[in-house]
Design a protein around this motif. Sequence first.
Motif, PDB file in Angstrom:
ATOM      1  N   LEU A   1       1.005  -1.436   0.331  1.00 21.77           N
ATOM      2  CA  LEU A   1       0.401   0.097   0.158  1.00 21.77           C
ATOM      3  C   LEU A   1       1.166   1.625  -0.120  1.00 21.77           C
ATOM      4  O   LEU A   1       0.578   2.205  -0.640  1.00 21.77           O
ATOM      5  CB  LEU A   1      -1.328  -0.091   1.043  1.00 21.77           C
ATOM      6  CG  LEU A   1      -1.673  -1.176   0.841  1.00 21.77           C
ATOM      7  CD1 LEU A   1      -3.235  -1.145   2.585  1.00 21.77           C
ATOM      8  CD2 LEU A   1      -2.847  -0.742   0.007  1.00 21.77           C
ATOM      9  N   THR A   2       1.751   1.477   0.638  1.00 20.44           N
ATOM     10  CA  THR A   2       3.038   2.629   0.781  1.00 20.44           C
ATOM     11  C   THR A   2       3.523   2.570  -0.791  1.00 20.44           C
ATOM     12  O   THR A   2       3.574   3.930  -0.802  1.00 20.44           O
ATOM     13  CB  THR A   2       3.643   2.310   1.761  1.00 20.44           C
ATOM     14  OG1 THR A   2       3.530   1.429   3.168  1.00 20.44           O
ATOM     15  CG2 THR A   2       4.936   3.389   1.946  1.00 20.44           C
ATOM     16  N   GLY A   3       3.851   1.555  -1.222  1.00 18.48           N
ATOM     17  CA  GLY A   3       4.723   1.320  -2.410  1.00 18.48           C
ATOM     18  C   GLY A   3       3.553   2.133  -3.758  1.00 18.48           C
ATOM     19  O   GLY A   3       4.397   2.964  -4.686  1.00 18.48           O
ATOM     20  N   ARG A   4       2.203   2.405  -3.420  1.00 19.66           N
ATOM     21  CA  ARG A   4       1.379   1.965  -4.351  1.00 19.66           C
ATOM     22  C   ARG A   4       0.783   3.266  -4.028  1.00 19.66           C
ATOM     23  O   ARG A   4       0.819   4.671  -4.973  1.00 19.66           O
ATOM     24  CB  ARG A   4      -0.107   1.225  -4.180  1.00 19.66           C
ATOM     25  CG  ARG A   4      -0.902   1.790  -5.215  1.00 19.66           C
ATOM     26  CD  ARG A   4      -2.204   0.949  -4.930  1.00 19.66           C
ATOM     27  NE  ARG A   4      -3.134   1.294  -5.966  1.00 19.66           N
ATOM     28  CZ  ARG A   4      -4.132   2.202  -5.473  1.00 19.66           C
ATOM     29  NH1 ARG A   4      -3.550   3.424  -4.711  1.00 19.66           N
ATOM     30  NH2 ARG A   4      -4.787   2.520  -7.121  1.00 19.66           N
ATOM     31  N   ALA A   5       1.382   4.145  -3.054  1.00 19.45           N
ATOM     32  CA  ALA A   5       0.708   5.847  -2.499  1.00 19.45           C
ATOM     33  C   ALA A   5       2.048   6.397  -3.154  1.00 19.45           C
ATOM     34  O   ALA A   5       1.255   7.371  -3.690  1.00 19.45           O
ATOM     35  CB  ALA A   5       0.624   5.666  -1.417  1.00 19.45           C
ATOM     36  N   VAL A   6       3.120   6.127  -2.611  1.00 22.31           N
ATOM     37  CA  VAL A   6       4.514   6.359  -2.860  1.00 22.31           C
ATOM     38  C   VAL A   6       4.789   6.593  -4.866  1.00 22.31           C
ATOM     39  O   VAL A   6       4.839   7.408  -4.830  1.00 22.31           O
ATOM     40  CB  VAL A   6       5.242   6.027  -2.382  1.00 22.31           C
ATOM     41  CG1 VAL A   6       6.742   6.397  -3.474  1.00 22.31           C
ATOM     42  CG2 VAL A   6       5.814   6.185  -0.947  1.00 22.31           C
ATOM     43  N   SER A   7       4.391   5.136  -5.371  1.00 21.91           N
ATOM     44  CA  SER A   7       4.765   5.689  -6.709  1.00 21.91           C
ATOM     45  C   SER A   7       3.269   6.605  -7.348  1.00 21.91           C
ATOM     46  O   SER A   7       3.289   7.576  -8.323  1.00 21.91           O
ATOM     47  CB  SER A   7       4.118   3.883  -7.269  1.00 21.91           C
ATOM     48  OG  SER A   7       4.735   3.122  -7.062  1.00 21.91           O
TER      49      SER A   7
ATOM     50  N   VAL B   1      -3.331   4.005   3.702  1.00 27.31           N
ATOM     51  CA  VAL B   1      -1.720   4.303   3.999  1.00 27.31           C
ATOM     52  C   VAL B   1      -1.755   3.445   5.977  1.00 27.31           C
ATOM     53  O   VAL B   1      -1.748   2.902   6.653  1.00 27.31           O
ATOM     54  CB  VAL B   1      -0.557   4.161   3.704  1.00 27.31           C
ATOM     55  CG1 VAL B   1       0.559   3.655   4.710  1.00 27.31           C
ATOM     56  CG2 VAL B   1      -0.148   3.888   2.015  1.00 27.31           C
ATOM     57  N   LEU B   2      -2.752   5.405   6.274  1.00 27.09           N
ATOM     58  CA  LEU B   2      -2.302   5.209   7.309  1.00 27.09           C
ATOM     59  C   LEU B   2      -3.367   4.756   8.069  1.00 27.09           C
ATOM     60  O   LEU B   2      -3.258   3.491   9.466  1.00 27.09           O
ATOM     61  CB  LEU B   2      -2.859   6.710   7.889  1.00 27.09           C
ATOM     62  CG  LEU B   2      -1.251   7.611   7.263  1.00 27.09           C
ATOM     63  CD1 LEU B   2      -1.169   9.129   7.511  1.00 27.09           C
ATOM     64  CD2 LEU B   2      -0.452   7.264   8.163  1.00 27.09           C
TER      65      LEU B   2
END
Length: 232
Positions: A42-48, A65-66
């Motif tokens: 989820l973090t990787g997706r949001a950062v991308s 994510v949070l």
Amino acid sequence: LDAHFRLAVCLGKLTKWWDGVAVFDHVLTFDWLTDFDRLEALTGRAVSIHEADEPDAAETALWGVLHFYREADRRRPLDDRGMVAESAYRLGEIANDRFNKVHLEFPIETLRPRLEVKCELLLSAQTRYLRSIRHGDAHTAAAAGFRIGQLYEKLYDEVASMQVPADLDPDQADLYREELYARVRILLEKALKAYEKALLVGKSAPTATEWILRIEAAITRLKTLVLAKPAT
């Protein structure tokens, strides 16, 4: 799983952010993921999405994510604050970008509503950065603290550099500048305090060298400016 994560990182290095999002979306279909694995995806997706310069979509993904972290942490503590701190920090960056896009200018009918919006965005960004700091990752906390100081310094710079109203004579213009500085000096003090706190936190993070150098330069600059114009 590791291969998918590595593939997404490689795509990011190539700035193929949406291809990376597709990889993370595929990973998130796996029903055997642990909470930690799902948090990482989820973090990787949001950062991308954020890196793809889609702030509205990124904002939704980062809040996701949070939310997931809070729910998962209730079930079983997740011992990784870095990813959550990064997500909160990036939410601060989105608000910071919106803050930067509001430009102050006369006449007063234009200035007043814009200043109100700009201050609201400053507080929004500050709140998000503080949320990032509370997750306890020293590197991210140093970066967030620097950004908070920068918000106040930028607001000071923009207000202080505004052109003096054209209808003022020279004496009135001097008085205007003095009164303006007296009112916005507190912004410098808030910025300096934020930088000093960020420096203390940053010194405990071996990876925060770049942020420490930027913070130290900001502190030196602001101390010189404040001392050059003492409060009246």
